[in-house]
Write a protein that holds these residues in place. Structure first.
Motif, PDB file in Angstrom:
ATOM      1  N   ILE A  10      -4.155   2.206  -4.614  1.00  0.00           N
ATOM      2  CA  ILE A  10      -4.453   3.361  -3.879  1.00  0.00           C
ATOM      3  C   ILE A  10      -4.760   4.671  -5.571  1.00  0.00           C
ATOM      4  O   ILE A  10      -3.963   4.500  -6.094  1.00  0.00           O
ATOM      5  CB  ILE A  10      -3.515   4.222  -3.194  1.00  0.00           C
ATOM      6  CG1 ILE A  10      -4.044   3.094  -1.568  1.00  0.00           C
ATOM      7  CG2 ILE A  10      -3.663   5.692  -2.643  1.00  0.00           C
ATOM      8  CD1 ILE A  10      -1.986   3.459  -0.433  1.00  0.00           C
ATOM      9  N   VAL A  11      -5.832   5.540  -5.562  1.00  0.00           N
ATOM     10  CA  VAL A  11      -6.076   6.038  -6.484  1.00  0.00           C
ATOM     11  C   VAL A  11      -5.728   7.690  -6.199  1.00  0.00           C
ATOM     12  O   VAL A  11      -7.047   7.948  -5.613  1.00  0.00           O
ATOM     13  CB  VAL A  11      -6.247   5.901  -7.657  1.00  0.00           C
ATOM     14  CG1 VAL A  11      -7.296   6.561  -8.695  1.00  0.00           C
ATOM     15  CG2 VAL A  11      -6.702   4.520  -8.007  1.00  0.00           C
ATOM     16  N   PRO A  12      -5.412   8.823  -5.966  1.00  0.00           N
ATOM     17  CA  PRO A  12      -4.906   9.874  -6.161  1.00  0.00           C
ATOM     18  C   PRO A  12      -6.132  10.680  -6.644  1.00  0.00           C
ATOM     19  O   PRO A  12      -5.921  10.466  -7.838  1.00  0.00           O
ATOM     20  CB  PRO A  12      -3.584  11.038  -5.445  1.00  0.00           C
ATOM     21  CG  PRO A  12      -2.928  10.096  -6.297  1.00  0.00           C
ATOM     22  CD  PRO A  12      -3.399   8.518  -6.796  1.00  0.00           C
ATOM     23  N   VAL A  13      -7.180  11.396  -6.944  1.00  0.00           N
ATOM     24  CA  VAL A  13      -7.903  11.737  -7.650  1.00  0.00           C
ATOM     25  C   VAL A  13      -7.803  13.197  -7.554  1.00  0.00           C
ATOM     26  O   VAL A  13      -8.300  13.942  -6.359  1.00  0.00           O
ATOM     27  CB  VAL A  13      -9.740  11.019  -7.936  1.00  0.00           C
ATOM     28  CG1 VAL A  13     -10.432  11.986  -8.662  1.00  0.00           C
ATOM     29  CG2 VAL A  13      -9.153   9.625  -7.849  1.00  0.00           C
ATOM     30  N   PHE A  90       0.255   1.732  -6.531  1.00  0.00           N
ATOM     31  CA  PHE A  90      -0.043   3.167  -7.111  1.00  0.00           C
ATOM     32  C   PHE A  90      -0.868   3.358  -8.087  1.00  0.00           C
ATOM     33  O   PHE A  90       0.297   2.286  -8.779  1.00  0.00           O
ATOM     34  CB  PHE A  90       0.781   4.648  -6.375  1.00  0.00           C
ATOM     35  CG  PHE A  90       1.191   4.288  -5.156  1.00  0.00           C
ATOM     36  CD1 PHE A  90       0.038   4.539  -3.605  1.00  0.00           C
ATOM     37  CD2 PHE A  90       2.104   3.198  -4.911  1.00  0.00           C
ATOM     38  CE1 PHE A  90       0.445   4.933  -2.973  1.00  0.00           C
ATOM     39  CE2 PHE A  90       2.658   3.702  -3.329  1.00  0.00           C
ATOM     40  CZ  PHE A  90       1.610   4.877  -2.224  1.00  0.00           C
ATOM     41  N   VAL A  91      -1.809   3.893  -8.792  1.00  0.00           N
ATOM     42  CA  VAL A  91      -2.471   4.657  -9.932  1.00  0.00           C
ATOM     43  C   VAL A  91      -2.968   5.973  -9.913  1.00  0.00           C
ATOM     44  O   VAL A  91      -3.371   6.341  -8.828  1.00  0.00           O
ATOM     45  CB  VAL A  91      -3.351   3.032 -10.213  1.00  0.00           C
ATOM     46  CG1 VAL A  91      -4.363   3.791 -11.990  1.00  0.00           C
ATOM     47  CG2 VAL A  91      -3.151   2.067  -9.616  1.00  0.00           C
ATOM     48  N   HIS A  96      -4.133   4.302 -16.641  1.00  0.00           N
ATOM     49  CA  HIS A  96      -4.765   3.007 -16.907  1.00  0.00           C
ATOM     50  C   HIS A  96      -3.822   1.434 -17.096  1.00  0.00           C
ATOM     51  O   HIS A  96      -2.976   2.003 -16.773  1.00  0.00           O
ATOM     52  CB  HIS A  96      -5.765   2.648 -17.840  1.00  0.00           C
ATOM     53  CG  HIS A  96      -5.983   2.653 -18.891  1.00  0.00           C
ATOM     54  ND1 HIS A  96      -5.067   1.690 -19.456  1.00  0.00           N
ATOM     55  CD2 HIS A  96      -5.135   3.732 -20.017  1.00  0.00           C
ATOM     56  CE1 HIS A  96      -4.348   2.631 -21.055  1.00  0.00           C
ATOM     57  NE2 HIS A  96      -4.817   3.730 -20.947  1.00  0.00           N
ATOM     58  N   LEU A  97      -4.403   0.605 -16.965  1.00  0.00           N
ATOM     59  CA  LEU A  97      -3.763  -0.739 -16.481  1.00  0.00           C
ATOM     60  C   LEU A  97      -4.325  -1.966 -17.719  1.00  0.00           C
ATOM     61  O   LEU A  97      -5.158  -2.358 -17.229  1.00  0.00           O
ATOM     62  CB  LEU A  97      -3.958  -1.304 -14.637  1.00  0.00           C
ATOM     63  CG  LEU A  97      -3.425  -0.246 -13.655  1.00  0.00           C
ATOM     64  CD1 LEU A  97      -3.958  -1.126 -12.851  1.00  0.00           C
ATOM     65  CD2 LEU A  97      -2.564   0.236 -13.138  1.00  0.00           C
ATOM     66  N   TYR A 208       1.481  -1.160 -17.347  1.00  0.00           N
ATOM     67  CA  TYR A 208       0.630   0.463 -16.846  1.00  0.00           C
ATOM     68  C   TYR A 208       0.952   1.333 -17.639  1.00  0.00           C
ATOM     69  O   TYR A 208       1.700   0.919 -18.814  1.00  0.00           O
ATOM     70  CB  TYR A 208       1.399   0.690 -15.700  1.00  0.00           C
ATOM     71  CG  TYR A 208       1.334   2.077 -14.897  1.00  0.00           C
ATOM     72  CD1 TYR A 208       0.528   1.998 -14.127  1.00  0.00           C
ATOM     73  CD2 TYR A 208       0.775   3.699 -15.576  1.00  0.00           C
ATOM     74  CE1 TYR A 208      -0.059   2.844 -13.049  1.00  0.00           C
ATOM     75  CE2 TYR A 208       0.324   4.473 -15.210  1.00  0.00           C
ATOM     76  CZ  TYR A 208      -0.463   4.143 -13.779  1.00  0.00           C
ATOM     77  OH  TYR A 208      -0.701   5.124 -13.062  1.00  0.00           O
ATOM     78  N   THR A 209       0.146   1.868 -18.185  1.00  0.00           N
ATOM     79  CA  THR A 209      -0.054   3.298 -19.397  1.00  0.00           C
ATOM     80  C   THR A 209      -0.387   4.364 -18.249  1.00  0.00           C
ATOM     81  O   THR A 209      -1.226   4.953 -18.241  1.00  0.00           O
ATOM     82  CB  THR A 209      -1.120   2.647 -19.927  1.00  0.00           C
ATOM     83  OG1 THR A 209      -1.243   1.236 -20.507  1.00  0.00           O
ATOM     84  CG2 THR A 209      -1.371   3.666 -21.498  1.00  0.00           C
TER      85      THR A 209
END
Length: 345
Positions: A10-13, A90-91, A96-97, A208-209
């Motif tokens: 899931i990525v909130p944008v 979550f991201v 970025h991964l 994760y970064t």
């Protein structure tokens, strides 16, 4: 109903057009292929929504939700509701991964484990700092709770982005992000989730970064920062007391967090975007150094904390004012020098 082995990412944008393609690409390039990517466009006013749709057309694993701007908590909750995977990850849209992140997390989610926690990197311009958990292995909830303060202090606990969750547990226990909190809602979500866990697996890999960008919210002036930090600390202390886990170790680390929150609150007053006058800053400093929580703070974490701690305990308002004024002037005008001073933080 969840799909076995599928990970819902899931990525909130929100207005993330500069970094969004890098983020989504790093997700789609995961070595673990059983994923669905849920992009929640939170009322972006730039081209973020178009970028999301472009990726959805390219890859059937990508779904896009468009909603009026309501904040990351509502966006993440909407993603949870739409998720069909057995696991949830979550991201954030400007991060970025590592290619193996999802695979490593799934492999670590062994039977009987409800959450996996990993390390991560903090990246800012050319600097990249690994944040590695100080403890590793599989912990029962009771044992894990003894390390809440340590993991909070070492910034491993608060974020949802270095973790893998069981979707069924989230849904069955009705765990959500609190939309009424603009800061610390991630930590409160994790505390609620941990309460429902039986076992938690911590691995050291920095997978994760987390990117600190020039326009990142973490760099903005926050009017209610000090108040919000104290509310969050009270919530954590109350949580630990209710669980009979307000141990000496947890108290020690929370006292250090209390001290760091005071340093952060003072530093925030001198942010370049702060609208406060010199007089208002001194009034705010006075309110902080005379607050009831100061005696509970343990200023020992860094050289800066020890120095500021002495000034705070003496209620040396003018000295505190000039220390942070000078520090932030260096930050604005002498970046190489400030990078050296950052070692004090």
């Amino acid at each position: 109903m969840t799909s076995p082995n599928i990970v819902s990412i899931i990525v909130p944008v929100y207005n993330a057009e500069k970094y969004l393609s890098r983020c989504i690409s790093s997700i789609l390039q995961q070595t673990y292929k059983l994923i669905e990517v849920i992009l929640v466009n939170d009322g972006s006013t730039d081209d973020s929504g178009l970028i999301c749709e472009r990726y959805a057309k390219r890859d059937q694993r990508v779904r896009v939700i468009h909603q009026p701007n309501a904040g990351p908590s509502v966006a993440r909750n909407g993603g949870i509701k739409a998720a069909t995977g057995h696991f949830i990850q979550f991201v954030d849209a400007d991060d970025h991964l590592e290619p193996t992140m999802t695979q490593r997390l799934v492999e670590a989610m062994k039977p009987g484990i409800q959450m996996v926690v990993c390390g991560y990197h903090i990246a800012q311009k050319t600097m990249k700092q690994p944040i590695i958990p100080s403890i590793t292995g599989i912990f029962s909830k009771t044992d894990f709770m003894q390390h809440i303060g340590e993991l909070y202090k070492n910034i491993i606990l608060p974020s949802p982005c270095n973790k893998l969750y069981d979707a069924t547990l989230i849904n069955d226990c009705h765990i959500q992000f609190d939309k009424h909190f603009s800061m610390g809602e991630d930590l409160l979500f994790n505390l609620g989730y941990i309460e429902a866990c039986e076992q938690i697996h911590i691995i050291t890999d920095p997978l994760y970064t987390y990117c600190i960008n020039q326009d990142s919210l973490t760099k903005a002036f926050k009017k209610d920062l000090m108040e919000n930090q104290q509310v969050l600390l009270v919530r954590v202390k109350d949580y630990l007391r209710k669980k009979n886990c307000f141990t000496a170790d947890n108290q020690y680390f929370l006292a250090m967090i209390q001290a760091n929150s005071i340093v952060n609150g003072l530093n925030n007053l001198f942010h370049p975007d702060s609208p406060l006058t010199s007089r208002q800053k001194k009034q705010a400093i006075n309110a902080i150094v005379t607050a009831s929580y100061v005696p509970m703070a343990h200023f020992s974490d860094t050289l800066q904390a020890r120095l500021v701690g002495k000034l705070v305990k003496r209620q040396a308002i003018h000295a505190i004012y000039w220390f942070f004024a000078a520090k932030n002037l260096l930050h604005q005008r002498l970046h190489p020098v400030f990078n050296l001073l950052k070692q004090l933080n």
